[in-house]
Design a protein around this motif. Structure first.
Motif, PDB file in Angstrom:
ATOM      1  N   ASN A  89       5.355  13.275 -10.594  1.00 46.93           N
ATOM      2  CA  ASN A  89       6.704  13.163 -11.159  1.00 46.93           C
ATOM      3  C   ASN A  89       6.665  12.184 -12.328  1.00 46.93           C
ATOM      4  N   TYR A  95       9.846   9.773 -12.940  1.00 47.61           N
ATOM      5  CA  TYR A  95      10.289   8.744 -12.002  1.00 47.61           C
ATOM      6  C   TYR A  95       9.879   7.361 -12.494  1.00 47.61           C
ATOM      7  N   SER A 130      12.094   1.161  -9.249  1.00 43.16           N
ATOM      8  CA  SER A 130      13.056   0.082  -9.462  1.00 43.16           C
ATOM      9  C   SER A 130      12.501  -1.247  -8.957  1.00 43.16           C
ATOM     10  N   ASN A 171      12.362   9.753  -4.992  1.00 42.12           N
ATOM     11  CA  ASN A 171      13.320   8.749  -5.454  1.00 42.12           C
ATOM     12  C   ASN A 171      13.151   7.484  -4.613  1.00 42.12           C
ATOM     13  N   ASP A 172      13.940   6.462  -4.954  1.00 39.66           N
ATOM     14  CA  ASP A 172      13.819   5.182  -4.260  1.00 39.66           C
ATOM     15  C   ASP A 172      14.100   5.313  -2.762  1.00 39.66           C
ATOM     16  N   ARG A 173      15.078   6.139  -2.423  1.00 43.33           N
ATOM     17  CA  ARG A 173      15.437   6.278  -1.013  1.00 43.33           C
ATOM     18  C   ARG A 173      14.286   6.868  -0.198  1.00 43.33           C
TER      19      ARG A 173
END
Length: 319
Positions: free
Chosen positions: A259, A262, A265, A299-301
């Motif tokens: 990805n 992405y 964070s 993703n972060d989650r």
């Protein structure tokens, strides 16, 4: 041209139908010619080596002459090793000195080739040995400690001698993992006479070794090692849990191929603090597999979920 030792090794490998060994020697000759400035010849030899056998990449194979050694031909690169700037510079110095060892010899100097790596599990010790072997176009011989250390008096020292015989006759990177098995402090109360004899044998063998092979020993705790060992090694590298910057680089290195959009964070980086290099790589691999199987996105989650999974695996462990 190839040295006399190279030619003898080629003939021996051909007679014994050892394709893997034959290929390794060809690559050694290619590296030797490249250092002499014969780039075209070196390139052609590497192309020929690629046609010697169909097996390639990290294929594990026991050395036919010594079953205590597990040989691989790693393809890992220095750019994939995420460590501190200081460690990277010291590893680059090891590589540079090896590549220029003949220049050093003219001035009566020898290159760094006996290395001790200390650090917690999963911080990159084994990967470093693989990278050094790959960068120098050398085979990686992993010493099978369970086959070296035995309960019979005197047998372990004999097996160590056989390992060092291979170090002298088959140039490569020799990796002693879980080194405390033979390098434990002789002054520890629980060390018996046989353990002391094993360590004394290792000290003798490594001091007498004048081969072109690189010897790397790795331990999770340098405090367990006998102090006499440290002056036998040319360099000692201390590995630690990754810093915030290294965590960012690890996530970027592992996720960018899947990805490219992405961007990790700072909150997630802080959430990953305390995990080892290997654990962060596992987190990335788990996230990629989950995204592939569920047609989802990273993703972060998702990453936070797998970070928590890693932490929970140790949360109930009794010290």
């Amino acid at each position: 041209m190839a040295t006399a030792e190279h030619l003898k090794s080629l003939i021996k490998a051909h007679i014994e139908h050892d394709d893997e060994r034959f290929k390794t020697v060809v690559l050694q000759i290619a590296a030797y010619e490249a250092k002499l400035g014969h780039e075209t010849l070196a390139r052609e030899l590497k192309q020929y080596a690629g046609k010697v056998c169909t097996s390639k990449g990290n294929i594990f194979r026991f050395n036919q002459q010594n079953s205590m050694l597990l040989m691989t031909l790693p393809s890992d690169r220095l750019a994939d090793l995420v460590v501190s700037k200081e460690l990277l510079e010291r590893i680059e110095r090891i590589l540079d000195e090896y590549r220029n060892r003949y220049r050093l010899e003219k001035y009566g100097l020898s290159n760094r080739r006996k290395i001790l790596i200390e650090g917690k599990p999963g911080t990159g010790k084994t990967f470093t040995a693989s990278v050094i072997a790959s960068e120098l176009n050398l085979p990686l011989y992993t010493v099978q400690m369970d086959k070296v250390v035995t309960k019979f008096m005197g047998e372990t020292s004999t097996k160590l001698r056989q390992v060092f015989d291979s170090v002298a006759t088959s140039t490569g990177v020799y990796f002693f993992d879980e080194f405390d098995a033979i390098g434990a402090d002789r002054n520890l109360d629980n060390e018996v006479g046989e353990a002391r004899r094993i360590l004394n044998s290792f000290l003798q063998f490594i001091e007498q070794d004048i081969s072109e092979s690189i010897i790397i020993a790795a331990t999770n705790n340098s405090k367990l090692l006998d102090q006499a060992l440290f002056r036998r090694f040319d360099d000692v590298l201390h590995y630690s849990i990754p810093s915030e910057d290294e965590i960012c680089r690890l996530f970027d290195l592992k996720l960018k191929s899947f990805n490219t959009n992405y961007c990790i964070s700072h909150v997630l980086v802080e959430h990953a603090i305390g995990l080892s290099h290997a654990e962060i790589i596992h987190v990335c691999d788990d996230a990629i597999k989950d995204a592939i199987l569920r047609n989802g996105v990273i993703n972060d989650r998702l990453l936070a979920k797998f970070i928590d999974d890693r932490r929970s695996a140790y949360s109930t462990k009794d010290a």
